[in-house]
Design a protein around this motif. Structure first.
Motif, PDB file in Angstrom:
ATOM      1  N   ALA A  90      46.940 -34.918  -7.042  1.00  0.00           N
ATOM      2  CA  ALA A  90      46.650 -34.271  -5.761  1.00  0.00           C
ATOM      3  C   ALA A  90      45.858 -32.986  -5.922  1.00  0.00           C
ATOM      4  N   LYS A  96      39.768 -34.667  -4.431  1.00  0.00           N
ATOM      5  CA  LYS A  96      39.600 -34.068  -3.108  1.00  0.00           C
ATOM      6  C   LYS A  96      38.214 -34.360  -2.544  1.00  0.00           C
ATOM      7  N   GLN A 109      44.314 -35.067   3.940  1.00  0.00           N
ATOM      8  CA  GLN A 109      44.682 -35.171   2.528  1.00  0.00           C
ATOM      9  C   GLN A 109      46.114 -34.715   2.309  1.00  0.00           C
ATOM     10  N   PHE A 113      48.741 -37.279   0.972  1.00  0.00           N
ATOM     11  CA  PHE A 113      49.341 -37.035  -0.336  1.00  0.00           C
ATOM     12  C   PHE A 113      50.860 -36.985  -0.233  1.00  0.00           C
TER      13      PHE A 113
END
Length: 768
Positions: A90, A96, A109, A113
């Protein structure tokens, strides 16, 4: 045994490679290549408004496989090691960047995640391919980025919009609303704009063409105006039907539709061809709540001639819109038929009120205060405000207009601005400040617009009445210069016309986002939609969303839910909203909403009101009956007793009329604390208060700001000053408590504040 296990592992590896190929991403080197492309793309990408927070994540079940095939292939996974891998995954910049390339911004995200981490840790048995990837990474046989295709697959399950964002944007592309109405675009329409101020005869000339046409439709802003046209047409021998949200009447009979229709603008048919169409008060096309209805009528009416009536300030916008339809606008200008004079001095005292005067207020509190003080001077008063039923408004107007009647003075809100024929000699603005709602649904309190000032002031001096010469002034001396400045200007040019999402568009959204609520769908639509902001704006959807959230827990089909949320009710009225919820629940159970249901919930039989609270409750009941009738034309099977409700509503209208005729007595009873007949579930402590006009020298800048925002009234300020003085002189606590207890609660504007809201404000003030 060992060779058998080796075969299983080999098979697992093959499955993994096939899964990677299906997901479109192969080895670690492929991921690195994609990362470089994503970085380059992000540099070239324009900044977009972040709407991701509107998308609600879908919960993913933890158990993916019933059998733990992954453990049989490569052994058990240590959850602590899996967690470490996921945390590193992550945090990687490359990941990303890849997420951004695939539509996952920072907010999505984080959510994805978190969901993926919970899924991997809580699942008893992971999918075999993902299980093997984790095993490879732990044994240094794979790279941490190999997790990405599985994470992306999970993210698209959590946020389904990632796979259909292009479709959503196409559905909400509103840049060319003229193209929605293919039948109107298929003919060559003649557009005639009748431009002029109030009392200029512009609507009269358009109506003459309408009445003489073979077929026609009149689209008005209010039921009163549509009803007036319906009556006038039938009296002149032109059969005409009436269509409003709550009512249908027939010029001939139900089985033989008339060639002419008078309707409220929301009920305009864009599928029926006419020779002549009339759209009244076209400047309302800019209204933050209802402007979409005028836009729809103007673009969609199938008529050889479309006559629009309104302020000259609308001309430029209409001409620009007509450029997109390939039409031209013929302009006919009109001057005011009677003289209107702005007086040089303010009224300053209600002792100076004269026959034919109309004092215009912008809150019920002012309506009550002014009407009582005038009647205390021995003068009878007619009262009109937005919450009154149409019949009561007409009765009050008739009383005021009748030269033989002893009532010579009117107190009204800006509800008189359109829809009523009134014989007014002089308009007196009690104040120039009015609460409004902007396009974003935010409450604003500001000086009235030039358009509103002209519209209201123009009601003085009506053509062919006893008061042909009209006058206008302010109540307060300090307001007079501002009023003179407003009336000396031309109406502001209109910049944009309103739009609103249709039921079909929201249904398409729901198809792509099946887990989203209706309120959420509306939010997403408004934030994703593309509008030509040189011509259009998206109307305020706060009322729609409020109703959608209120009935979200009620099981309803999407189309029915959408229709319910379009119901024209005031969300500031707690009783009306509670009845709306009860009706929706009854409908969801497929149980008919009967007249007995309405009676049992609204306090039948109705009694004459004793207090203002009783009167307000009866107005709320009238609105509930309006709601029933409105729904009865959309869901006929489950609203079978519209005729009984309409008959009861007529009876209720007469009771409300009697209450308004005796409004001063109701005010006195309220102040005296007389018991109310209103049911306990809608009780509020509401007492009338006189608001003293304080010298301007006693008001500081903060005080002025609070007064302008409606957070503080002069009466509250007076009470606060008394409390402060008492504290300074060290008076006894009992005296301070008594001063606090004398605080009274006021009603705010017709549309902006509920009684409960004012009660809470007073409670907060008292705690402070």
């Amino acid at each position: 045994m060992q060779s058998s296990r080796y075969c299983l592992i080999s098979t697992g590896k093959l499955l993994l490679r096939e899964a990677r190929l299906r997901l479109g991403i192969g080895s670690y080197s492929t991921v690195r290549c994609l990362h470089r492309n994503a970085v380059q793309h992000s540099r070239n990408k324009k900044h977009e408004t972040n709407v991701s927070a509107l998308f609600k994540p879908v919960q993913v079940q933890a158990n993916a496989d019933d059998e733990d095939v992954g453990s049989e292939l490569v052994g058990k996974l240590e959850k602590s090691e899996v967690l470490k891998i996921l945390n590193k995954f992550a945090q990687r910049r490359e990941i990303k960047a890849l997420c951004s390339e695939n539509g996952l911004d920072a907010y999505l995200q984080q959510q994805a995640f978190g969901s993926f981490r919970r899924y991997c840790i809580e699942a008893e048995n992971l999918p075999v391919d993902l299980h093997i990837v984790f095993s490879d990474i732990m044994q240094a046989a794979g790279h941490i980025d190999d997790i990405f295709p599985y994470f992306l697959r999970h993210a698209k399950t959590v946020f389904p919009h990632l796979d259909c964002m292009d479709d959503l944007k196409k559905i909400s592309d509103l840049r060319q609303p003229a193209n929605w109405y293919t039948s109107a675009r298929a003919i060559t329409r003649k557009i005639v704009f009748h431009a002029g101020p109030t009392n200029s005869g512009k609507t009269y000339h358009a109506m003459e063409r309408y009445l003489n046409a073979k077929t026609g439709v009149y689209c008005g802003p209010l039921k009163l105006l549509a009803t007036e046209v319906y009556n006038k047409a039938n009296e002149r021998g032109t059969p005409c039907d009436l269509v409003t949200g709550e009512e249908r009447k027939f010029g001939i009979d139900e089985s033989s539709p008339a060639n002419h229709v008078a309707c409220t603008v929301e009920m305009t048919s864009v599928n029926t061809p006419y020779e002549v169409a009339v759209i009244d008060e076209i400047q309302q096309i800019r209204d933050p709540q209802r402007g979409w209805a005028w836009t729809r009528a103007f673009l969609g009416l199938i008529a050889d001639e479309v006559h629009v009536c309104g302020e000259a300030g609308a001309l430029e916008l209409l001409e620009k819109i007509c450029e997109t339809t390939g039409e031209t606008v013929e302009v006919r200008r009109y001057d005011r038929l009677t003289q209107l004079t702005v007086e040089d001095s303010a009224l300053t005292s209600l002792d100076n009120v004269m026959p034919g005067d109309c004092i215009v207020c912008f809150s019920k509190n002012d309506i009550y205060t002014v009407s009582r003080e005038i009647e205390a001077r021995g003068k009878e008063v007619a009262v009109i405000y937005g919450g009154l039923p149409p019949g009561t408004k007409l009765a009050q107007a008739a009383k005021f207009n009748d030269p033989e009647n002893s009532c010579k003075v009117m107190v009204a809100t800006d509800a008189i601005g359109m829809g009523l024929n009134l014989s007014i000699r002089r308009i007196i603005f009690y104040s120039l400040v009015k609460p409004t709602m902007n396009e974003r649904g935010e409450r604003e309190i500001d000086t009235i617009s030039v358009s509103s000032a002209l519209q209201i002031a123009g009601r003085a001096g009506r053509y062919r009445t006893q008061w042909e010469h009209g006058y206008v002034t302010a109540f307060k001396s300090e307001d007079l210069k501002t009023l003179q400045h407003l009336l000396g200007q031309s109406p502001e040019p209109l910049k944009q016309a309103g739009l609103h999402p249709t039921a079909d568009q929201i249904e398409l959204y729901a198809y792509h986002l099946p887990n989203s609520t209706l309120s959420n769908l509306m939010d997403i639509f408004v934030n994703l939609c593309t509008v030509d902001d040189s011509l259009y704006f998206m109307c305020n959807i706060e009322d729609f969303k409020f109703l959608a959230e209120m009935i979200q827990h009620v099981p309803l089909p999407l189309r029915a839910r959408y229709v319910f949320c379009c119901a024209p009710i005031n969300r500031k009225q707690p009783f009306t909203c509670s009845m709306f919820l009860k009706i929706a629940r009854q409908y969801s159970r497929n149980e008919p909403i009967t007249f007995d249901f309405i009676k049992s919930n609204c306090g039948w039989p109705f009694k004459l009101p004793k207090t203002i609270l009783d009167l307000v409750h009866l107005e709320g009941v009238f609105d509930v009956m309006d709601l029933y009738l409105w729904l009865s034309y959309r869901f006929m099977d489950l609203f079978p007793e519209a005729n009984n409700v309409r008959a009861a509503q007529k009876e209720l209208d007469e009771i409300i009329q009697q209450g308004v005729f005796q409004i001063t007595r109701l005010l006195k009873n309220t102040e005296a604390g007389q018991d109310s007949d209103t049911p306990s579930y809608s009780m509020r402590r509401i007492t009338q208060m006189k608001e003293p006009r304080l010298p301007s020298s006693t008001r500081g800048r903060l005080t002025e700001r609070l007064l302008a925002q409606g957070l503080l009234t002069p009466g509250m300020l007076s009470e606060l000053r008394k409390e402060w003085d008492a504290q300074q002189h060290q008076t006894k606590p009992q005296a301070t408590a008594q001063a606090k207890d004398s605080q009274e609660y006021t009603t705010d504007s017709d549309d902006e504040d509920s009684y409960s809201g004012n009660y809470k404000k007073a409670r907060r003030k008292r705690r402070k």
